[in-house]
Design a protein around this motif. Sequence first.
Motif, short mmCIF file in Angstrom:
data_model
loop_
_atom_site.label_atom_id
_atom_site.label_comp_id
_atom_site.label_asym_id
_atom_site.label_seq_id
_atom_site.Cartn_x
_atom_site.Cartn_y
_atom_site.Cartn_z
N ARG A 4 0.82 -1.20 0.00
CA ARG A 4 0.00 0.00 0.00
C ARG A 4 0.86 1.26 0.00
O ARG A 4 0.57 2.23 -0.73
CB ARG A 4 -0.95 -0.01 1.21
CG ARG A 4 -1.92 1.15 1.23
CD ARG A 4 -3.09 0.92 2.17
NE ARG A 4 -2.69 0.95 3.57
CZ ARG A 4 -2.61 -0.11 4.35
NH1 ARG A 4 -2.86 -1.32 3.86
NH2 ARG A 4 -2.27 0.00 5.63
N CYS A 51 1.02 4.04 -2.99
CA CYS A 51 0.83 5.48 -2.79
C CYS A 51 2.01 6.27 -3.35
O CYS A 51 1.83 7.32 -3.98
CB CYS A 51 0.65 5.78 -1.30
SG CYS A 51 -0.88 5.18 -0.58
N GLY A 60 1.88 6.18 -7.20
CA GLY A 60 0.83 7.08 -7.68
C GLY A 60 1.23 8.54 -7.55
O GLY A 60 0.98 9.35 -8.46
N LEU A 96 0.50 6.53 -12.43
CA LEU A 96 -0.66 6.82 -11.59
C LEU A 96 -1.62 5.64 -11.57
O LEU A 96 -2.12 5.25 -10.50
CB LEU A 96 -1.36 8.07 -12.12
CG LEU A 96 -2.57 8.58 -11.31
CD1 LEU A 96 -2.15 8.93 -9.89
CD2 LEU A 96 -3.19 9.79 -12.00
N LEU A 97 -1.86 5.04 -12.73
CA LEU A 97 -2.73 3.86 -12.80
C LEU A 97 -2.10 2.67 -12.08
O LEU A 97 -2.80 1.92 -11.38
CB LEU A 97 -3.01 3.51 -14.27
CG LEU A 97 -3.83 4.54 -15.05
CD1 LEU A 97 -3.93 4.13 -16.52
CD2 LEU A 97 -5.23 4.71 -14.44
N SER A 144 -2.49 3.11 -8.34
CA SER A 144 -3.87 2.85 -7.93
C SER A 144 -4.15 1.35 -7.87
O SER A 144 -4.81 0.88 -6.93
CB SER A 144 -4.83 3.52 -8.92
OG SER A 144 -4.62 4.91 -8.98
N TYR A 145 -3.61 0.62 -8.84
CA TYR A 145 -3.80 -0.84 -8.85
C TYR A 145 -3.12 -1.48 -7.63
O TYR A 145 -3.70 -2.38 -6.99
CB TYR A 145 -3.22 -1.43 -10.13
CG TYR A 145 -3.18 -2.94 -10.14
CD1 TYR A 145 -4.34 -3.69 -10.39
CD2 TYR A 145 -1.98 -3.61 -9.90
CE1 TYR A 145 -4.31 -5.08 -10.39
CE2 TYR A 145 -1.94 -5.01 -9.91
CZ TYR A 145 -3.10 -5.73 -10.15
OH TYR A 145 -3.06 -7.10 -10.14
N ILE A 180 -2.53 -0.12 -4.70
CA ILE A 180 -3.30 0.20 -3.49
C ILE A 180 -4.51 -0.72 -3.38
O ILE A 180 -4.81 -1.27 -2.30
CB ILE A 180 -3.74 1.68 -3.51
CG1 ILE A 180 -2.51 2.60 -3.41
CG2 ILE A 180 -4.71 1.97 -2.37
CD1 ILE A 180 -2.83 4.06 -3.63
N LYS A 181 -5.21 -0.91 -4.49
CA LYS A 181 -6.37 -1.81 -4.51
C LYS A 181 -5.97 -3.23 -4.14
O LYS A 181 -6.64 -3.90 -3.34
CB LYS A 181 -7.01 -1.78 -5.89
CG LYS A 181 -8.23 -2.69 -6.01
CD LYS A 181 -8.82 -2.64 -7.42
CE LYS A 181 -10.00 -3.60 -7.55
NZ LYS A 181 -10.55 -3.58 -8.94
#
Length: 560
Positions: free
Chosen positions: A506, A510, A513, A541-542, A545-546, A548-549
């Motif tokens: 995570r 961050c 991103g 950025l993408l 985000s992936y 983090i998910k």
Amino acid sequence: MNFLDYITIILFSAGIILIGLTFAKRSKKNMRSFFAAGGAVPWQMSGLSLFMGFFSAGTFVVWGSIAYSLGWVSITIQWTMAIAGFIVGLLIAPRWHETGVLTAAEYITKRFDIETQKVYTYLFLFISLFTTGSFLYPVAKIIEVSTGLPLNASILLIGGFCILYVSVGGLWAVMSTDVLQFVILTAVVIIVVPLAINHVGGVEAFVDRAPDNFFDLADSDYTVGFIIAFGFYNAIFLGGNWAYVQRYTCVKNKKNSRKVGWLFGLLYIISPLLWMLPPMLYRVVNTSLGGLDNEGAYLLMCKEVLPTGILGLMLGGMIFATASSLNATLNISSGVITNDIFKRLRPHSTSTMLMKVARISTIGIGILTVIIALLIPLMGGIVNVVISVAALTGVPLYLPIIWSLFSKRQDKTSVLTTTIFSLAVNVFFKFVAPVLFHLSLSRTEEMILGVLFPIICLALFEYYYDLVHKKSVQYERYIAMQQIAQGMTLEKDSLEVSDNNAYSLRIIGCGVGFIGLDIILLGTFSQIGKILIICIGIFLLLLGSYMIKKSIIKLYKSND
């Protein structure tokens, strides 16, 4: 550099410090968390951390200097590191993982005895002062070239930062920021290489204007013999250096430890081509660099072509990537002092006391490292220091221990004799023979001697022990201890390890991103390569985000 570059560096530095602080609480709990990251780091993270810690020691300054002066030979030399990675992944990394130890010093104690461990510990710590000093110097050189800050002031600044960062965050912090640095440098190098090629008029113009023999695979200073010997040295150094051993033992199983080495090798096939092109291209832009000035060729090319802000991001990534090597060595050296020296003197010390000693020892080693870095210009420059330390100490110090991972016959007499005798012979030919007998070895001869002599010593011991049918009593005792240890597990740490993996993913997500968003914003101000820069930023950025998910899903599953 302009104001936006400095702002980018400050924001990047603040982000790195913040990551270290986020891991501080998690690394306070125990020794295994601080020094081995809980024992189950994802192999991808460990492999990238190994790669960042290994290459950053001198890529931009040492090999960049050779790339500017001699050209393609710098890439040939680094390709030997790719071969070394595959060898380590196939043979050495799984053996280290089988030992189940926290540090290489712990293995030496179990395999031989405490007296042998003490000798190797003192040798490792002494030699590490020079290797970590050679890691710190290139970072300071980068700052000096880019900002104009005096070299000594740069050494003190970066040295202090690294000491603070490692003493707070431990191995989880080091590995997590290694991944972020890899992402930054990969993104920026994709920007700088095409811009640099365009700056010199294209590939054809570069080839036409390059000096004669600039694309030869070898050189009179770096001959085929040197390259072969240096390749063997890299395999031993990568497989035996105590800081890198952590990367093989902190993953979940043997299969993952192999993947760590193989990922390293794969990355070293590709990366030298990209990283050596800027200083090679700068040779046709400015042919006047000489002496120690060519150590700054990489950064000078970046200053020529990178847009506003991107240079600051590149500089920040390079500083902390190079500092990664220092961070890793500080972490393991502190671990040796705490776990293998202090803990034996005070066996009943509390976990709190051991963590306090770990951080104090990190500060002490860091200060000595800064002093060595300040002295490097007096030792003939960074290239001379790196090559000489490699030839003199690498194989004699690490090969005997690696050999013992495979041999039932080697004992403390054979490994200590090989190490001490080999170091003595190398020191004699490096410092004594030139003065007393006017006998100086070439760079190739120095490297071949440093590699072959310990191999011959160990082979002779192996042959003699086989001839007299001798088996090492120390090996038999070690095997018995390993069989007992097989029944022990780390189940109590499994939940914490899983949580740390998700937490680290995570934090990295961050960071990635944020880097992507930063690149997008910087791309909007750029006058050149705007579309390329913005596209790279959107991809990061993408990706962040992936990640983090993915970390949220992983944490949810672990709680179930």
